[in-house]
Design a protein around this motif. Structure first.
Motif, PDB file in Angstrom:
ATOM      1  N   GLN A   1      72.381  39.001  22.136  1.00 61.98           N
ATOM      2  CA  GLN A   1      71.208  38.534  22.882  1.00 61.98           C
ATOM      3  C   GLN A   1      70.904  37.070  22.568  1.00 61.98           C
ATOM      4  O   GLN A   1      70.644  36.277  23.481  1.00 61.98           O
ATOM      5  CB  GLN A   1      69.990  39.398  22.556  1.00 61.98           C
ATOM      6  CG  GLN A   1      70.038  40.781  23.120  1.00 61.98           C
ATOM      7  CD  GLN A   1      68.806  41.597  22.767  1.00 61.98           C
ATOM      8  OE1 GLN A   1      68.036  41.259  21.873  1.00 61.98           O
ATOM      9  NE2 GLN A   1      68.614  42.703  23.474  1.00 61.98           N
ATOM     10  N   HIS A   2      70.923  36.722  21.297  1.00 64.29           N
ATOM     11  CA  HIS A   2      70.631  35.344  20.880  1.00 64.29           C
ATOM     12  C   HIS A   2      71.652  34.375  21.486  1.00 64.29           C
ATOM     13  O   HIS A   2      71.276  33.329  22.038  1.00 64.29           O
ATOM     14  CB  HIS A   2      70.633  35.251  19.352  1.00 64.29           C
ATOM     15  CG  HIS A   2      70.344  33.882  18.832  1.00 64.29           C
ATOM     16  ND1 HIS A   2      69.088  33.320  18.910  1.00 64.29           N
ATOM     17  CD2 HIS A   2      71.142  32.961  18.255  1.00 64.29           C
ATOM     18  CE1 HIS A   2      69.130  32.095  18.391  1.00 64.29           C
ATOM     19  NE2 HIS A   2      70.370  31.861  17.992  1.00 64.29           N
TER      20      HIS A   2
ATOM     21  N   LYS B   1      71.037  33.998  25.235  1.00 65.74           N
ATOM     22  CA  LYS B   1      69.875  33.134  25.503  1.00 65.74           C
ATOM     23  C   LYS B   1      70.241  31.670  25.307  1.00 65.74           C
ATOM     24  O   LYS B   1      69.849  30.818  26.110  1.00 65.74           O
ATOM     25  CB  LYS B   1      68.705  33.512  24.605  1.00 65.74           C
ATOM     26  CG  LYS B   1      68.026  34.801  25.020  1.00 65.74           C
ATOM     27  CD  LYS B   1      66.915  35.183  24.058  1.00 65.74           C
ATOM     28  CE  LYS B   1      66.343  36.535  24.387  1.00 65.74           C
ATOM     29  NZ  LYS B   1      65.394  37.014  23.376  1.00 65.74           N
TER      30      LYS B   1
ATOM     31  N   HIS C   1      70.412  35.289  31.313  1.00 63.35           N
ATOM     32  CA  HIS C   1      69.285  36.208  31.212  1.00 63.35           C
ATOM     33  C   HIS C   1      69.724  37.351  30.307  1.00 63.35           C
ATOM     34  O   HIS C   1      70.907  37.697  30.256  1.00 63.35           O
ATOM     35  CB  HIS C   1      68.889  36.739  32.586  1.00 63.35           C
ATOM     36  CG  HIS C   1      68.521  35.652  33.537  1.00 63.35           C
ATOM     37  ND1 HIS C   1      67.259  35.102  33.583  1.00 63.35           N
ATOM     38  CD2 HIS C   1      69.255  34.995  34.458  1.00 63.35           C
ATOM     39  CE1 HIS C   1      67.238  34.155  34.495  1.00 63.35           C
ATOM     40  NE2 HIS C   1      68.426  34.066  35.047  1.00 63.35           N
TER      41      HIS C   1
END
Length: 168
Positions: free
Chosen positions: A109-110, A113, A118
């Motif tokens: 996720q990091h 981002k 998204h």
């Protein structure tokens, strides 16, 4: 939209597929996930490119590292991790703003981002998939509803636009 999916992370969010995993039916869970993503692509009705990243091999002894199945792109990491392949995909991506990365892995996720992709958790994704499949063609993310206006409010605004209100 382009979906980049951390497959084993997402598989466990679908009860029936999770059951296959707990029974050691890895290949069955993987095929079930691919079929579900094909149904998603069909139900979405808008352009949707799906990239599914699996940890390990397609099946024992199989050296396939990528394949296209019904318009879906499937990747098998072999000795690397699916996370690594996802990161490599995002690095090479020319339009990361069009990508939705699906994973509940905090590192993925990091990275997504930072890549301007998204991010959607696997839990949120599973809910979204169920909503899209159950109501084909409707975007569950657009909760916009036509507001209903009373006849009195309508008359007020019509007078405002005609210039009758607020004149002295």
């Amino acid at each position: 939209m382009i979906l980049v999916i951390d497959a084993f992370n997402a598989i466990y969010k679908f009860d029936d597929l999770e059951e296959h995993m707990h029974r050691g039916q890895l290949e069955s869970a993987m095929q079930g996930f691919i079929r579900r993503m094909a149904r998603l692509k069909e139900a979405w009705k808008k352009p949707l490119e799906i990239h599914i990243f699996f940890d390990g091999k397609k099946k024992q002894g199989d050296e396939t590292d990528r394949e296209s199945v019904g318009g879906l792109k499937c990747y098998y990491s072999h000795d690397r991790s699916a996370d690594y392949l996802i990161k490599q995909y995002l690095i090479a991506c020319k339009s990361p703003g069009e990508v939705r990365t699906v994973s509940s892995d905090k590192q993925v996720q990091h990275f997504a981002k930072q890549s301007r992709s998204h991010v959607q958790s696997s839990e949120e994704f599973a809910k979204w998939v169920q909503e899209v499949i159950s109501a084909p063609g409707r975007d569950p993310e657009s909760k916009k509803q036509d507001p209903q206006m009373s006849a009195r409010d309508m008359a007020y605004w019509m007078d405002m636009f005609r210039g009758k209100k607020g004149q002295k």
